[in-house]
Design a protein around this motif. Structure first.
Motif, mmCIF file in Angstrom:
data_model
loop_
_atom_site.group_PDB
_atom_site.id
_atom_site.type_symbol
_atom_site.label_atom_id
_atom_site.label_comp_id
_atom_site.label_asym_id
_atom_site.label_seq_id
_atom_site.Cartn_x
_atom_site.Cartn_y
_atom_site.Cartn_z
ATOM 1 N N LEU A 1 50.080 45.706 -101.271
ATOM 2 C CA LEU A 1 49.695 44.592 -102.142
ATOM 3 C C LEU A 1 50.898 43.766 -102.586
ATOM 4 C CD1 LEU A 1 46.985 46.300 -104.376
ATOM 5 C CD2 LEU A 1 46.626 44.528 -102.644
ATOM 6 N N LEU A 2 52.021 44.423 -102.803
ATOM 7 C CA LEU A 2 53.212 43.714 -103.271
ATOM 8 C C LEU A 2 53.899 42.914 -102.164
ATOM 9 C CD1 LEU A 2 54.734 46.313 -105.757
ATOM 10 C CD2 LEU A 2 53.393 44.246 -106.275
ATOM 11 N N ARG A 3 53.496 43.120 -100.920
ATOM 12 C CA ARG A 3 54.070 42.318 -99.821
ATOM 13 C C ARG A 3 53.790 40.837 -100.026
ATOM 14 N NH1 ARG A 3 52.254 45.392 -94.358
ATOM 15 N NH2 ARG A 3 50.303 44.539 -95.099
ATOM 16 N N SER A 4 52.659 40.517 -100.658
ATOM 17 C CA SER A 4 52.298 39.109 -100.832
ATOM 18 C C SER A 4 52.916 38.480 -102.073
ATOM 19 C CB SER A 4 50.766 38.965 -100.884
ATOM 20 O OG SER A 4 50.245 39.660 -101.997
ATOM 21 N N GLY A 5 53.645 39.267 -102.854
ATOM 22 C CA GLY A 5 54.315 38.706 -104.022
ATOM 23 C C GLY A 5 54.164 39.580 -105.254
ATOM 24 N N GLU A 6 54.798 39.130 -106.317
ATOM 25 C CA GLU A 6 54.780 39.881 -107.572
ATOM 26 C C GLU A 6 53.376 39.916 -108.170
ATOM 27 O OE1 GLU A 6 59.167 39.213 -109.456
ATOM 28 O OE2 GLU A 6 57.669 37.658 -109.836
ATOM 29 N N ARG A 7 53.076 41.036 -108.831
ATOM 30 C CA ARG A 7 51.778 41.195 -109.487
ATOM 31 C C ARG A 7 51.947 42.021 -110.755
ATOM 32 N NH1 ARG A 7 46.909 41.545 -105.551
ATOM 33 N NH2 ARG A 7 47.702 40.597 -103.666
ATOM 34 N N PRO A 8 51.123 41.762 -111.757
ATOM 35 C CA PRO A 8 51.143 42.601 -112.957
ATOM 36 C C PRO A 8 50.387 43.907 -112.692
ATOM 37 C CG PRO A 8 49.527 40.850 -113.208
ATOM 38 C CD PRO A 8 50.237 40.612 -111.901
ATOM 39 N N VAL A 9 50.697 44.920 -113.469
ATOM 40 C CA VAL A 9 50.076 46.231 -113.292
ATOM 41 C C VAL A 9 48.563 46.155 -113.419
ATOM 42 C CG1 VAL A 9 50.392 46.949 -115.691
ATOM 43 C CG2 VAL A 9 50.218 48.677 -113.905
ATOM 44 N N VAL B 1 60.442 49.222 -105.690
ATOM 45 C CA VAL B 1 59.786 48.211 -106.519
ATOM 46 C C VAL B 1 60.751 47.797 -107.627
ATOM 47 C CG1 VAL B 1 57.929 47.923 -108.214
ATOM 48 C CG2 VAL B 1 57.436 48.999 -106.035
ATOM 49 N N ARG B 2 60.728 46.514 -107.947
ATOM 50 C CA ARG B 2 61.504 46.005 -109.077
ATOM 51 C C ARG B 2 60.501 45.450 -110.087
ATOM 52 N NH1 ARG B 2 61.246 42.238 -105.342
ATOM 53 N NH2 ARG B 2 60.656 40.137 -105.928
ATOM 54 N N ASP B 3 60.929 45.325 -111.304
ATOM 55 C CA ASP B 3 60.058 44.733 -112.305
ATOM 56 C C ASP B 3 60.849 43.738 -113.144
ATOM 57 O OD1 ASP B 3 61.526 46.793 -113.555
ATOM 58 O OD2 ASP B 3 60.046 46.971 -115.134
ATOM 59 N N ARG B 4 60.120 42.800 -113.709
ATOM 60 C CA ARG B 4 60.741 41.818 -114.592
ATOM 61 C C ARG B 4 59.715 41.401 -115.632
ATOM 62 N NH1 ARG B 4 59.462 36.388 -113.857
ATOM 63 N NH2 ARG B 4 58.210 35.982 -112.011
ATOM 64 N N LYS B 5 60.225 41.054 -116.781
ATOM 65 C CA LYS B 5 59.382 40.606 -117.885
ATOM 66 C C LYS B 5 59.044 39.139 -117.665
ATOM 67 C CE LYS B 5 58.367 41.921 -122.287
ATOM 68 N NZ LYS B 5 57.140 42.609 -122.473
ATOM 69 N N ALA B 6 57.773 38.814 -117.819
ATOM 70 C CA ALA B 6 57.306 37.431 -117.704
ATOM 71 C C ALA B 6 56.333 37.185 -118.852
ATOM 72 C CB ALA B 6 56.640 37.192 -116.362
ATOM 73 N N LEU C 1 55.949 41.921 -114.383
ATOM 74 C CA LEU C 1 55.571 41.699 -112.983
ATOM 75 C C LEU C 1 56.346 42.648 -112.090
ATOM 76 C CD1 LEU C 1 55.518 37.799 -112.856
ATOM 77 C CD2 LEU C 1 53.575 39.369 -113.097
ATOM 78 N N TYR C 2 55.654 43.174 -111.095
ATOM 79 C CA TYR C 2 56.260 44.108 -110.155
ATOM 80 C C TYR C 2 56.350 43.447 -108.789
ATOM 81 C CZ TYR C 2 55.626 47.557 -113.738
ATOM 82 O OH TYR C 2 55.709 48.237 -114.932
ATOM 83 N N GLY C 3 57.493 43.650 -108.132
ATOM 84 C CA GLY C 3 57.713 43.074 -106.818
ATOM 85 C C GLY C 3 58.269 44.110 -105.862
#
Length: 112
Positions: free
Chosen positions: A25-33, A60-65, A70-72
């Motif tokens: 799922l993350l191949r297509s881009g960042e997504r929230p949990v 996986v990396r994560d960042r605050k948005a 968001l997880y990528g």
């Protein structure tokens, strides 16, 4: 020989099918949990646990948005898996070549 901890070994981390589904799922881009959990039919806490393992092995990396995280995908970390699996490519290619040859022979004998 003892297995490495899931949180330190990429192979153990991706042994879990739901973690592999998350990576797909993350191949297509960042997504929230919450979105990952919904798409996979999992609980948010369960999805978060899988994401933690994937993050700890570097997949996986994560960042605050804003209010969400968001997880990528860190696809470059899959190189180890790719290199290992690539060692079997010749085997599979030869196997598929033999299968193709067998099917062609079978079809030719039916045409006669």
């Amino acid at each position: 020989m003892a297995r490495a901890a899931t949180t330190s070994d990429i192979f153990n981390a991706i042994a879990e099918p739901q973690r592999r589904d998350i990576l797909v799922l993350l191949r297509s881009g960042e997504r929230p949990v919450t979105e990952l959990a919904q798409v996979l039919g999992m609980t948010q806490p369960g999805t978060s646990k899988h994401l933690r393992v994937l993050r700890e092995v570097g997949l996986v990396r994560d960042r605050k948005a804003g209010k969400q995280r968001l997880y990528g995908l860190e696809a470059s970390k899959l190189r180890t898996v790719h290199e290992w699996a690539g060692g079997f490519e010749r085997f599979w290619s030869e196997s598929f070549d033999r299968l193709d040859s067998y099917v062609q022979d079978l079809m030719a004998s039916k045409e006669k």
